[in-house]
Design a protein around this motif. Structure first.
Motif, PDB file in Angstrom:
ATOM      1  N   GLN A   1      -1.137 -10.212   4.144  1.00 15.49           N
ATOM      2  CA  GLN A   1      -1.108  -9.943   5.577  1.00 15.49           C
ATOM      3  C   GLN A   1      -2.482  -9.477   6.060  1.00 15.49           C
ATOM      4  O   GLN A   1      -2.957  -9.913   7.121  1.00 15.49           O
ATOM      5  N   ARG A   2      -3.111  -8.599   5.293  1.00 12.28           N
ATOM      6  CA  ARG A   2      -4.440  -8.100   5.665  1.00 12.28           C
ATOM      7  C   ARG A   2      -5.454  -9.237   5.686  1.00 12.28           C
ATOM      8  O   ARG A   2      -6.284  -9.336   6.601  1.00 12.28           O
ATOM      9  N   LEU A   3      -5.408 -10.085   4.643  1.00 11.02           N
ATOM     10  CA  LEU A   3      -6.351 -11.198   4.561  1.00 11.02           C
ATOM     11  C   LEU A   3      -6.134 -12.195   5.697  1.00 11.02           C
ATOM     12  O   LEU A   3      -7.085 -12.727   6.276  1.00 11.02           O
ATOM     13  N   SER A   4      -4.870 -12.447   6.008  1.00  7.66           N
ATOM     14  CA  SER A   4      -4.546 -13.370   7.093  1.00  7.66           C
ATOM     15  C   SER A   4      -5.021 -12.827   8.430  1.00  7.66           C
ATOM     16  O   SER A   4      -5.609 -13.559   9.248  1.00  7.66           O
ATOM     17  N   LYS A   5      -4.829 -11.546   8.636  1.00  6.98           N
ATOM     18  CA  LYS A   5      -5.267 -10.910   9.874  1.00  6.98           C
ATOM     19  C   LYS A   5      -6.781 -10.943   9.995  1.00  6.98           C
ATOM     20  O   LYS A   5      -7.338 -11.233  11.065  1.00  6.98           O
TER      21      LYS A   5
ATOM     22  N   SER B   1      -8.845 -13.092   8.631  1.00  4.16           N
ATOM     23  CA  SER B   1      -9.351 -14.457   8.834  1.00  4.16           C
ATOM     24  C   SER B   1      -9.139 -14.938  10.271  1.00  4.16           C
ATOM     25  O   SER B   1      -9.817 -15.856  10.731  1.00  4.16           O
ATOM     26  N   ASN B   2      -8.217 -14.311  10.988  1.00  5.85           N
ATOM     27  CA  ASN B   2      -7.927 -14.701  12.368  1.00  5.85           C
ATOM     28  C   ASN B   2      -8.735 -13.908  13.390  1.00  5.85           C
ATOM     29  O   ASN B   2      -8.680 -14.205  14.586  1.00  5.85           O
ATOM     30  N   GLU B   3      -9.451 -12.897  12.913  1.00  4.37           N
ATOM     31  CA  GLU B   3     -10.235 -12.083  13.860  1.00  4.37           C
ATOM     32  C   GLU B   3     -11.572 -12.728  14.161  1.00  4.37           C
ATOM     33  O   GLU B   3     -12.141 -13.457  13.359  1.00  4.37           O
TER      34      GLU B   3
END
Length: 304
Positions: free
Chosen positions: A296-300, A302-304
């Motif tokens: 979840q942290r990595l996905s968040k 990468s979307n920032e």
């Protein structure tokens, strides 16, 4: 005809006596983790366990009341702490073992002294050797210990629960986005695990990738530089105590690490992940949850 009847009667009596003799010597036979056959004429009643993990496995199989000797750190379940000690896993007191007159010894192949194991065998004691390298072995070991101790039915229930729990986790997490994992056993010296370690299989079960899987030793020593170069997404530590080790947070000194950037420094109590027992399922659940958080942290990020 009377002579024939007499002969048939004699044959029948001989057959029955032979059948009874065979029945009385029928053995329980299983193969241990080293491929050795362990035979008993009846379920073991006086068992000595030579590792904390084997003690726990015996209790899981339903044979706790038959365990008469354990080694130090056999602290689970609580009843195990009240059983007579026969030394430590790496320094077994053979005289203490013999004094307990066991009819089965359950040992740890890579942990116990080979000389001590061989001496026990030479004295005629049945020795079952455990060496758990694969998650799939755990339910099998519980079943085998259940057979050796007369608790096949209760052992089967525990084994099936463990098997189904691991299958469920694999289905839920193994195909998720891969997460690069550094599992830290200790800080000084800095120790990790390779792919042969059971913990590495838990990492894979949860959809992770052990960044040091390809090293030669099962518990290799590494350098800080090697960790920095591997740049894991998450660092998971266990240490030796039930509390989070202070040295885990020392990685904050390297803010360039992905694991530090994403605040992914996690702890799992060592008895839940470093002992080869059914409680590994609890450790696996914790690890899968931790790696899900990392995703979840990595996905968040990468979307920032």
């Amino acid at each position: 005809m009377p002579a024939l009847n007499h002969l048939l009667s004699a044959f029948l009596l001989a057959y029955l006596s032979i059948t009874q003799a065979i029945a009385s010597t029928v053995v329980i036979e299983v193969q241990d983790d080293r491929g050795h056959k362990v035979k008993l004429s009846q379920p073991a009643q006086r068992i000595v366990s030579l590792a904390p993990s084997t003690t726990e496995l015996l209790f899981s199989a339903g044979a706790g009341k038959q365990v008469v000797g354990v080694v130090s750190y056999s602290n689970f379940p609580e009843e195990a702490q009240r059983i007579t000690s026969v030394g430590s896993y790496n320094q077994v007191d053979l005289e203490s073992v013999l004094a307990l007159n066991p009819d089965l010894v359950v040992a740890w192949y890579s942990g116990n002294s080979p000389a001590a194991i061989e001496q026990l065998k030479r004295l005629g004691m049945p020795v079952y050797l455990t060496e758990t390298r694969y998650l799939e072995q755990l339910p099998v070991t519980v079943r085998k210990l259940g057979l050796l101790t007369g608790h096949a039915d209760s052992a089967e229930k525990i084994a099936e629960q463990l098997h189904q729990g691991l299958v469920t986790l694999k289905q839920q997490y193994s195909q998720q986005r891969p997460v690069r994992v550094f599992y830290q056993v200790w800080d000084e010296p800095l120790i990790t695990i390779n792919q042969e370690n059971l913990i590495s299989q838990v990492i894979e079960l949860c959809g992770g990738q052990n960044v040091f899987a390809d090293l030669n030793s099962i518990a290799p020593r590494i350098s800080v530089e090697a960790v920095l170069q591997a740049n894991p997404d998450v660092i998971i530590a266990s240490g030796m105590e039930e509390q989070r080790p202070e040295w885990l947070d020392a990685w904050q000194y390297w803010p360039s690490l992905n694991a530090v950037k994403q605040q992914q420094l996690h702890f799992i109590p060592p008895d839940l992940i470093q002992r080869q027992t059914p409680r590994v399922l609890q450790g696996a659940i914790l690890m899968c949850q931790q790696l899900a958080q990392t995703r979840q942290r990595l996905s968040k990020a990468s979307n920032e």
